[in-house]
Scaffold this motif. Structure first.
Motif, PDB file in Angstrom:
ATOM      1  N   MET A   1       0.837  -1.113   0.060  1.00  0.00           N
ATOM      2  CA  MET A   1       0.102   0.001   0.094  1.00  0.00           C
ATOM      3  C   MET A   1       0.922   1.222  -0.121  1.00  0.00           C
ATOM      4  O   MET A   1       1.655   1.316   0.818  1.00  0.00           O
ATOM      5  N   LEU A   2       0.718   2.194  -0.957  1.00  0.00           N
ATOM      6  CA  LEU A   2       1.297   3.318  -1.013  1.00  0.00           C
ATOM      7  C   LEU A   2       0.484   4.447  -0.773  1.00  0.00           C
ATOM      8  O   LEU A   2      -0.344   4.758  -1.560  1.00  0.00           O
ATOM      9  N   TRP A   3       0.880   5.118   0.228  1.00  0.00           N
ATOM     10  CA  TRP A   3      -0.002   6.354   0.769  1.00  0.00           C
ATOM     11  C   TRP A   3       0.663   7.738   0.173  1.00  0.00           C
ATOM     12  O   TRP A   3       1.833   7.717   0.507  1.00  0.00           O
ATOM     13  N   ASN A   4      -0.101   8.467  -0.197  1.00  0.00           N
ATOM     14  CA  ASN A   4       0.450   9.777  -0.321  1.00  0.00           C
ATOM     15  C   ASN A   4       0.447  10.547   0.846  1.00  0.00           C
ATOM     16  O   ASN A   4      -0.352  10.009   1.924  1.00  0.00           O
ATOM     17  N   VAL A   5       1.333  11.509   1.267  1.00  0.00           N
ATOM     18  CA  VAL A   5       1.263  12.179   2.630  1.00  0.00           C
ATOM     19  C   VAL A   5       0.441  13.575   2.758  1.00  0.00           C
ATOM     20  O   VAL A   5      -0.567  13.532   3.479  1.00  0.00           O
ATOM     21  N   ASP A   6       0.736  14.504   2.005  1.00  0.00           N
ATOM     22  CA  ASP A   6       0.257  15.861   2.020  1.00  0.00           C
ATOM     23  C   ASP A   6      -1.501  15.662   1.608  1.00  0.00           C
ATOM     24  O   ASP A   6      -1.850  15.199   0.512  1.00  0.00           O
ATOM     25  N   PRO A  38       1.605  22.903  -5.001  1.00  0.00           N
ATOM     26  CA  PRO A  38       2.153  21.632  -5.004  1.00  0.00           C
ATOM     27  C   PRO A  38       1.292  20.806  -6.037  1.00  0.00           C
ATOM     28  O   PRO A  38       1.746  20.144  -7.030  1.00  0.00           O
ATOM     29  N   MET A  39      -0.041  20.870  -5.813  1.00  0.00           N
ATOM     30  CA  MET A  39      -0.832  19.852  -6.978  1.00  0.00           C
ATOM     31  C   MET A  39      -0.429  18.460  -7.052  1.00  0.00           C
ATOM     32  O   MET A  39      -0.544  18.256  -8.149  1.00  0.00           O
ATOM     33  N   GLY A  40       0.195  18.021  -6.025  1.00  0.00           N
ATOM     34  CA  GLY A  40       0.750  16.497  -6.428  1.00  0.00           C
ATOM     35  C   GLY A  40       1.990  16.333  -6.837  1.00  0.00           C
ATOM     36  O   GLY A  40       2.375  15.341  -7.204  1.00  0.00           O
ATOM     37  N   ARG A  41       2.679  17.456  -7.015  1.00  0.00           N
ATOM     38  CA  ARG A  41       3.969  17.308  -7.844  1.00  0.00           C
ATOM     39  C   ARG A  41       5.205  17.129  -6.765  1.00  0.00           C
ATOM     40  O   ARG A  41       4.883  17.207  -5.557  1.00  0.00           O
ATOM     41  N   PRO A  42       6.397  16.564  -7.308  1.00  0.00           N
ATOM     42  CA  PRO A  42       7.195  16.175  -6.159  1.00  0.00           C
ATOM     43  C   PRO A  42       8.024  17.603  -5.972  1.00  0.00           C
ATOM     44  O   PRO A  42       8.201  18.526  -6.844  1.00  0.00           O
ATOM     45  N   ASP A  43       8.747  17.589  -4.713  1.00  0.00           N
ATOM     46  CA  ASP A  43       9.651  18.488  -4.420  1.00  0.00           C
ATOM     47  C   ASP A  43      10.440  19.244  -5.293  1.00  0.00           C
ATOM     48  O   ASP A  43      10.628  20.245  -5.768  1.00  0.00           O
ATOM     49  N   SER A  44      11.347  18.317  -6.022  1.00  0.00           N
ATOM     50  CA  SER A  44      12.089  18.604  -7.186  1.00  0.00           C
ATOM     51  C   SER A  44      11.588  19.429  -8.195  1.00  0.00           C
ATOM     52  O   SER A  44      12.188  20.394  -8.674  1.00  0.00           O
ATOM     53  N   GLU A  45      10.308  19.057  -8.619  1.00  0.00           N
ATOM     54  CA  GLU A  45       9.609  19.728  -9.751  1.00  0.00           C
ATOM     55  C   GLU A  45       9.376  21.313  -9.178  1.00  0.00           C
ATOM     56  O   GLU A  45       9.556  22.168  -9.900  1.00  0.00           O
ATOM     57  N   LEU A 109       4.198   7.220  -1.171  1.00  0.00           N
ATOM     58  CA  LEU A 109       4.727   7.547  -2.229  1.00  0.00           C
ATOM     59  C   LEU A 109       4.188   9.113  -2.420  1.00  0.00           C
ATOM     60  O   LEU A 109       3.100   9.510  -2.461  1.00  0.00           O
ATOM     61  N   THR A 110       5.217   9.813  -2.140  1.00  0.00           N
ATOM     62  CA  THR A 110       4.978  11.083  -2.091  1.00  0.00           C
ATOM     63  C   THR A 110       5.917  12.123  -2.852  1.00  0.00           C
ATOM     64  O   THR A 110       6.931  11.799  -3.052  1.00  0.00           O
ATOM     65  N   GLY A 111       5.430  13.410  -3.034  1.00  0.00           N
ATOM     66  CA  GLY A 111       6.282  14.423  -3.616  1.00  0.00           C
ATOM     67  C   GLY A 111       7.076  15.137  -2.639  1.00  0.00           C
ATOM     68  O   GLY A 111       8.001  15.671  -2.694  1.00  0.00           O
ATOM     69  N   THR A 112       6.929  14.746  -1.192  1.00  0.00           N
ATOM     70  CA  THR A 112       8.005  15.455  -0.083  1.00  0.00           C
ATOM     71  C   THR A 112       9.071  14.647  -0.149  1.00  0.00           C
ATOM     72  O   THR A 112       9.141  13.376  -0.227  1.00  0.00           O
ATOM     73  N   ILE A 113      10.254  15.298   0.211  1.00  0.00           N
ATOM     74  CA  ILE A 113      11.533  14.866   0.158  1.00  0.00           C
ATOM     75  C   ILE A 113      11.253  13.728   1.508  1.00  0.00           C
ATOM     76  O   ILE A 113      10.695  13.834   2.318  1.00  0.00           O
TER      77      ILE A 113
END
Length: 235
Positions: A1-6, A38-45, A109-113
């Protein structure tokens, strides 16, 4: 199970923005005027786009320096997370209940570092349910769909079995999360606890849409409906 965080498990947007502002000043020597959403994007982007909209021409050193500065700035503010942020409704019960499913392994599985994702979940006592060595994080230069496949590869390396849409479920709140699941190869449980409406999440292609995580039994039923006990044992 892969959870988004924010906006799936926690909301710490105020602290995150302050950390971005400090990191931006540390890297550029200028105040942050505009932080892209953020709109679900990774921090790098987000970092590259934020530099661009603030008139900074990024070079090869900007991303690693910004990531280091963001990690340090966020760590300095970790005591503010529980005070100024919030755990999303039902998040702890949902994680606890999914953990009881036969064969279930929970990661993010998150856009957050990674360092910041750990702090966000620790602030609300959610870290105990998550294997942080699996999953995928925002410092990795991949779109979320590719990051999902990277996470599946890590799990296969650890456990010795393949992970596919039959035994991988993502839980998130944005249309980008849904698209990542569709492209990357995972079942998708979307929760309308973020900025996307239930209708938008359905239109994006989510398998199951819930209003939020407040009904743990519904969350467990949704995950179970997209997998099988045999598949979960394989994963």
């Amino acid at each position: 199970m892969l959870w988004n965080v924010d906006l799936t498990l926690v909301d710490v947007a105020i602290v995150t923005r302050d950390a971005y502002a400090e990191a931006f000043r540390a890297v550029t020597g200028r105040p942050l005027v505009k932080l892209v959403p953020p709109m679900g994007r990774p921090d790098s982007e987000i970092i590259f786009e934020t530099l661009a909209v603030n008139g900074v021409v990024a070079d090869d050193d900007h991303l690693p320096r910004f990531l280091d500065a963001l990690s340090a700035a966020f760590a300095d503010r970790r005591k503010r997370l529980a005070k100024e942020g919030r755990m999303m409704a039902g998040a702890k019960d949902a994680l606890r209940s999914v953990a009881r499913l036969d064969g279930a392994i929970q990661a993010v599985l998150t856009g957050t570092i990674k360092s910041n994702a750990v702090l966000k979940l620790k602030a609300f006592g959610l870290d105990k349910y998550v294997d942080f060595e699996l999953g995928g994080y925002g410092e990795e230069p991949y779109p979320k769909a590719s990051l999902l496949q990277v996470a599946q590869g890590r799990a296969k390396e650890r456990l010795g079995v393949p992970f596919t849409s039959a035994n991988t479920v993502m839980i998130g709140d944005s249309a980008r999360d849904v698209q990542a699941a569709r492209i990357g190869g995972a079942g998708m449980v979307a929760v309308a606890s973020g900025r996307a409406t239930a209708a938008e999440l359905r239109e994006a292609g989510a398998d199951i849409v819930l209003p939020d995580l407040s009904n743990a039994a519904e969350v467990v039923a949704a995950v179970a409906a997209l997998t099988s006990p045999m598949d979960r044992k394989a994963g």
